[in-house]
Design a protein around this motif. Structure first.
Motif, PDB file in Angstrom:
ATOM      1  N   LEU A  86       7.500  18.059   6.288  1.00 52.25           N
ATOM      2  CA  LEU A  86       7.083  18.185   7.592  1.00 52.25           C
ATOM      3  C   LEU A  86       6.596  19.348   7.989  1.00 52.25           C
ATOM      4  CD1 LEU A  86      10.705  16.672   9.081  1.00 52.25           C
ATOM      5  CD2 LEU A  86       8.501  15.571   9.123  1.00 52.25           C
ATOM      6  N   ARG A  87       7.126  20.588   7.539  1.00 49.13           N
ATOM      7  CA  ARG A  87       6.571  21.733   7.532  1.00 49.13           C
ATOM      8  C   ARG A  87       5.220  22.008   7.137  1.00 49.13           C
ATOM      9  NH1 ARG A  87      12.217  24.635   6.066  1.00 49.13           N
ATOM     10  NH2 ARG A  87      13.235  24.371   8.208  1.00 49.13           N
ATOM     11  N   ALA A  88       4.573  20.965   6.426  1.00 50.27           N
ATOM     12  CA  ALA A  88       3.175  21.137   5.720  1.00 50.27           C
ATOM     13  C   ALA A  88       2.231  20.118   6.965  1.00 50.27           C
ATOM     14  CB  ALA A  88       3.152  20.469   4.535  1.00 50.27           C
ATOM     15  N   GLY A  89       3.120  19.547   7.745  1.00 51.53           N
ATOM     16  CA  GLY A  89       2.511  18.841   8.735  1.00 51.53           C
ATOM     17  C   GLY A  89       2.078  17.313   8.508  1.00 51.53           C
ATOM     18  N   LYS A  90       3.215  16.763   7.507  1.00 52.24           N
ATOM     19  CA  LYS A  90       2.918  15.521   7.092  1.00 52.24           C
ATOM     20  C   LYS A  90       3.924  14.640   7.772  1.00 52.24           C
ATOM     21  CE  LYS A  90       0.051  17.161   3.878  1.00 52.24           C
ATOM     22  NZ  LYS A  90      -1.251  17.368   4.099  1.00 52.24           N
ATOM     23  N   HIS A  91       3.525  13.302   8.215  1.00 55.67           N
ATOM     24  CA  HIS A  91       4.681  12.440   8.481  1.00 55.67           C
ATOM     25  C   HIS A  91       5.286  11.912   7.228  1.00 55.67           C
ATOM     26  CE1 HIS A  91       2.639  11.995  12.556  1.00 55.67           C
ATOM     27  NE2 HIS A  91       1.152  12.213  11.738  1.00 55.67           N
ATOM     28  N   VAL A  92       6.517  11.491   7.688  1.00 54.52           N
ATOM     29  CA  VAL A  92       7.593  11.276   6.360  1.00 54.52           C
ATOM     30  C   VAL A  92       8.149  10.053   6.612  1.00 54.52           C
ATOM     31  CG1 VAL A  92       9.489  11.857   5.120  1.00 54.52           C
ATOM     32  CG2 VAL A  92       8.004  13.636   5.886  1.00 54.52           C
ATOM     33  N   MET A  93       8.070   9.152   5.532  1.00 55.22           N
ATOM     34  CA  MET A  93       8.895   8.004   5.265  1.00 55.22           C
ATOM     35  C   MET A  93       9.895   8.280   4.364  1.00 55.22           C
ATOM     36  SD  MET A  93       8.363   4.027   4.778  1.00 55.22           S
ATOM     37  CE  MET A  93       7.452   4.021   3.497  1.00 55.22           C
ATOM     38  N   VAL A  94      11.417   7.875   4.318  1.00 60.98           N
ATOM     39  CA  VAL A  94      12.372   8.295   3.386  1.00 60.98           C
ATOM     40  C   VAL A  94      13.183   7.169   3.219  1.00 60.98           C
ATOM     41  CG1 VAL A  94      13.623   9.520   5.040  1.00 60.98           C
ATOM     42  CG2 VAL A  94      13.979  10.136   2.495  1.00 60.98           C
ATOM     43  N   GLU A  95      13.454   6.954   1.977  1.00 62.36           N
ATOM     44  CA  GLU A  95      14.368   5.990   1.493  1.00 62.36           C
ATOM     45  C   GLU A  95      15.727   6.191   1.998  1.00 62.36           C
ATOM     46  OE1 GLU A  95      14.948   4.574  -2.299  1.00 62.36           O
ATOM     47  OE2 GLU A  95      14.985   6.412  -3.153  1.00 62.36           O
ATOM     48  N   LYS A  96      16.637   5.205   2.271  1.00 59.78           N
ATOM     49  CA  LYS A  96      17.937   5.369   2.393  1.00 59.78           C
ATOM     50  C   LYS A  96      18.807   5.792   1.191  1.00 59.78           C
ATOM     51  CE  LYS A  96      20.071   1.989  -0.082  1.00 59.78           C
ATOM     52  NZ  LYS A  96      21.057   2.091  -1.164  1.00 59.78           N
ATOM     53  N   PRO A  97      19.953   6.633   1.631  1.00 56.88           N
ATOM     54  CA  PRO A  97      20.173   7.068   3.145  1.00 56.88           C
ATOM     55  C   PRO A  97      19.219   8.228   3.465  1.00 56.88           C
ATOM     56  CG  PRO A  97      21.829   8.080   1.439  1.00 56.88           C
ATOM     57  CD  PRO A  97      20.987   7.130   0.784  1.00 56.88           C
ATOM     58  N   LEU A  98      19.384   8.486   4.829  1.00 52.83           N
ATOM     59  CA  LEU A  98      18.489   9.533   5.145  1.00 52.83           C
ATOM     60  C   LEU A  98      18.480  10.776   4.451  1.00 52.83           C
ATOM     61  CD1 LEU A  98      16.364   9.992   7.441  1.00 52.83           C
ATOM     62  CD2 LEU A  98      18.094  10.734   8.868  1.00 52.83           C
ATOM     63  N   ALA A  99      19.760  11.227   4.079  1.00 57.12           N
ATOM     64  CA  ALA A  99      20.010  12.543   3.513  1.00 57.12           C
ATOM     65  C   ALA A  99      21.411  12.512   3.036  1.00 57.12           C
ATOM     66  CB  ALA A  99      20.146  13.506   4.486  1.00 57.12           C
ATOM     67  N   ASP A 100      21.930  13.484   2.169  1.00 61.82           N
ATOM     68  CA  ASP A 100      23.411  13.355   1.667  1.00 61.82           C
ATOM     69  C   ASP A 100      24.442  13.874   2.520  1.00 61.82           C
ATOM     70  OD1 ASP A 100      22.495  16.087   1.669  1.00 61.82           O
ATOM     71  OD2 ASP A 100      23.067  16.542  -0.286  1.00 61.82           O
ATOM     72  N   ASP A 101      24.099  14.325   3.632  1.00 62.68           N
ATOM     73  CA  ASP A 101      25.009  14.531   4.610  1.00 62.68           C
ATOM     74  C   ASP A 101      24.766  14.706   6.128  1.00 62.68           C
ATOM     75  OD1 ASP A 101      24.625  17.566   5.558  1.00 62.68           O
ATOM     76  OD2 ASP A 101      25.058  17.907   3.687  1.00 62.68           O
ATOM     77  N   ARG A 102      25.249  14.629   7.104  1.00 62.80           N
ATOM     78  CA  ARG A 102      24.850  14.602   8.571  1.00 62.80           C
ATOM     79  C   ARG A 102      24.189  15.800   8.880  1.00 62.80           C
ATOM     80  NH1 ARG A 102      25.918  15.403  13.687  1.00 62.80           N
ATOM     81  NH2 ARG A 102      25.406  13.969  15.102  1.00 62.80           N
ATOM     82  N   ASN A 103      24.493  16.770   8.709  1.00 57.59           N
ATOM     83  CA  ASN A 103      23.979  18.096   8.947  1.00 57.59           C
ATOM     84  C   ASN A 103      22.357  18.143   8.364  1.00 57.59           C
ATOM     85  OD1 ASN A 103      26.120  18.913  10.276  1.00 57.59           O
ATOM     86  ND2 ASN A 103      27.102  19.951   8.866  1.00 57.59           N
ATOM     87  N   ASN A 104      22.388  17.854   7.344  1.00 52.27           N
ATOM     88  CA  ASN A 104      20.985  18.012   6.474  1.00 52.27           C
ATOM     89  C   ASN A 104      20.240  16.785   7.476  1.00 52.27           C
ATOM     90  OD1 ASN A 104      21.494  19.821   4.924  1.00 52.27           O
ATOM     91  ND2 ASN A 104      22.022  18.550   3.123  1.00 52.27           N
ATOM     92  N   GLY A 105      20.606  15.714   7.569  1.00 55.94           N
ATOM     93  CA  GLY A 105      20.066  14.599   8.275  1.00 55.94           C
ATOM     94  C   GLY A 105      19.611  15.140   9.835  1.00 55.94           C
ATOM     95  N   LEU A 106      20.532  15.732  10.541  1.00 60.66           N
ATOM     96  CA  LEU A 106      19.967  16.281  11.835  1.00 60.66           C
ATOM     97  C   LEU A 106      19.142  17.376  11.762  1.00 60.66           C
ATOM     98  CD1 LEU A 106      21.147  16.154  14.748  1.00 60.66           C
ATOM     99  CD2 LEU A 106      22.940  17.962  14.160  1.00 60.66           C
ATOM    100  N   GLU A 107      19.049  18.010  10.731  1.00 58.41           N
ATOM    101  CA  GLU A 107      18.035  19.331  10.769  1.00 58.41           C
ATOM    102  C   GLU A 107      16.767  18.685  10.479  1.00 58.41           C
ATOM    103  OE1 GLU A 107      17.002  23.505   8.319  1.00 58.41           O
ATOM    104  OE2 GLU A 107      18.727  22.030   7.866  1.00 58.41           O
ATOM    105  N   MET A 108      16.622  17.721   9.900  1.00 62.05           N
ATOM    106  CA  MET A 108      15.406  16.705   9.504  1.00 62.05           C
ATOM    107  C   MET A 108      14.814  16.178  10.744  1.00 62.05           C
ATOM    108  SD  MET A 108      16.787  15.298   5.843  1.00 62.05           S
ATOM    109  CE  MET A 108      15.961  13.939   5.771  1.00 62.05           C
ATOM    110  N   VAL A 109      15.830  15.501  11.444  1.00 62.87           N
ATOM    111  CA  VAL A 109      15.379  14.646  12.830  1.00 62.87           C
ATOM    112  C   VAL A 109      14.681  15.663  13.747  1.00 62.87           C
ATOM    113  CG1 VAL A 109      16.093  13.508  14.871  1.00 62.87           C
ATOM    114  CG2 VAL A 109      16.736  12.750  12.344  1.00 62.87           C
ATOM    115  N   ARG A 110      15.502  16.925  13.832  1.00 66.03           N
ATOM    116  CA  ARG A 110      14.943  17.949  14.851  1.00 66.03           C
ATOM    117  C   ARG A 110      13.704  18.548  14.314  1.00 66.03           C
ATOM    118  NH1 ARG A 110      20.998  20.545  15.897  1.00 66.03           N
ATOM    119  NH2 ARG A 110      21.749  19.077  17.409  1.00 66.03           N
ATOM    120  N   GLU A 111      13.463  18.720  13.067  1.00 63.56           N
ATOM    121  CA  GLU A 111      12.238  19.382  12.784  1.00 63.56           C
ATOM    122  C   GLU A 111      10.832  18.473  13.099  1.00 63.56           C
ATOM    123  OE1 GLU A 111      10.075  22.569  11.138  1.00 63.56           O
ATOM    124  OE2 GLU A 111      12.332  22.214  11.004  1.00 63.56           O
ATOM    125  N   ALA A 112      11.230  16.984  12.700  1.00 61.40           N
ATOM    126  CA  ALA A 112      10.050  15.844  13.100  1.00 61.40           C
ATOM    127  C   ALA A 112       9.950  16.028  14.619  1.00 61.40           C
ATOM    128  CB  ALA A 112      10.534  14.852  12.540  1.00 61.40           C
TER     129      ALA A 112
END
Length: 358
Positions: free
Chosen positions: A87-113
């Motif tokens: 994301l920080r390199a300006g790329k759109h991202v598709m990621v397989e399930k689960p989104l992340a290994d914990d909710r805080n990491n997932g939340l940071e990813m969603v906000r970054e996008a």
């Protein structure tokens, strides 16, 4: 708008080859490269596709300005750093399930996008199967009426995963489907999880989730690595009709039953104002026609469409975060011997993305 987008696949293990094959075959995409720490493994996938380039260097992939999107198929514990770097390199991202290994990491990813106006899509592949798309359509049309219950079974023999329990391995499929088809999505305040480890592997191999849904409905999910028979079935009961999805029956994956229980309340003047007359409805059964298509082909098409149209994907990062929140609450419930555990609210809006890619 007809120009093909360019994508890189990161991870050539179990799921990466499927992503690479569908991106390579799609008229919307050009598969630019396959990135994996094991070059021999990446080369085997590339050779099956006619010689796509490979690399071990993720930084090289992310530095390539011609690459529009990255499809990530690596272990869940690696999703957070790889997704953030992409994301920080300006790329759109598709990621397989689960989104992340914990909710805080997932939340940071969603906000970054969202802050960068980029698509973050969860690869909830089942949501793009013809059967699940039809289920969503029937529920939205009111064919089932108000939802009363969901009973889902996903059991088979193996594979016991080394890094996650059966809930984190199998339940994301069912949770993502519920989030996709139910009105209001995966709207549950608590979850109770009961697991067993009869093989003493150190993790639950058999599990049950109970989720009280909005409106008084109940969802029950059974996942199991130890069953000698494979079952993938979901029953969704409503006030008007009940739907049964049998994913392993290609001749009739969906059946809709005009059968159920009708309650006629007695008059308010009766001795017991809550008493009801129960009657049973026995009507017709029918099977909606479904066109058999590969779901992952629809997934990569949705990724391209969401990028071009500057919108969130139908299985967005926020959807993945809702699933992740249930999984994390289920783990907390397991630690408390099955006591209901609160599910963290996902208070994130899904704004229109800034700009579209031609």
């Amino acid at each position: 708008m007809n120009q093909r987008l360019r994508a890189a696949v990161v991870g050539a293990g179990y799921w990466g080859p499927n992503l690479a094959r569908n991106l390579h075959a799609s008229p919307d995409w050009e598969l630019a490269t396959i990135c994996d720490l094991d070059p021999a493994r990446a080369q085997r996938v590339a050779d099956r596709l006619g010689g796509v380039s490979i690399t071990q260097d993720l930084d090289q992939v992310l530095a390539d300005p011609s690459i529009d999107a990255v499809a990530i198929a690596t272990p869940a514990r690696t999703h957070h750093p790889i997704v953030l770097a992409a994301l920080r390199a300006g790329k759109h991202v598709m990621v397989e399930k689960p989104l992340a290994d914990d909710r805080n990491n997932g939340l940071e990813m969603v906000r970054e996008a969202q802050q960068r106006g980029l698509v973050l899509m969860a690869d909830h592949t089942y949501c793009y199967t013809p059967a699940v798309l039809k289920i969503r359509e029937l529920i939205q049309e009111g064919m089932l009426g108000d939802i009363l219950f969901v009973d889902s079974v996903r059991i088979n023999l193996g594979l016991i995963q080394p890094d996650v329990d059966v809930f984190w391995d199998l339940a994301p499929h069912d949770l993502s489907i519920l989030d996709f088809v139910l009105p209001g999505g995966l709207d549950a305040a608590t979850v109770a999880a009961h697991g067993a480890d009869p093989l003493r592997t150190g993790k639950s191999c058999v599990g049950y989730l109970n989720l009280p849904l909005a409106g008084g409905a109940m969802a029950h999910i059974n996942v199991n690595w130890l069953s000698p028979t494979k079952i993938r079935q979901m029953v969704i009961g409503g006030t008007r009709r009940t739907l049964v999805w049998d994913d392993l029956n290609p001749q009739q994956r969906l059946s809709v039953y005009d059968r159920g229980v009708d309650l006629a309340l007695q008059s308010k003047g009766s001795a017991d104002s809550t008493a009801s007359n129960v009657s049973y409805r026995l009507g017709d059964t029918w099977a909606p026609a479904l066109q058999e298509t590969e779901a992952l082909g629809s997934v990569v098409t949705e990724l391209a469409d969401s990028i071009r149209e500057g919108r969130e994907a139908r299985t967005s990062g926020t959807s993945g975060l809702r699933v992740l929140s249930v999984l994390e609450a289920a783990s907390a419930s397991l630690r408390c011997s099955g006591a209901p555990s609160p599910i963290a609210a996902t208070e994130i809006t899904e704004p229109t993305l800034a700009g579209a890619t031609a």
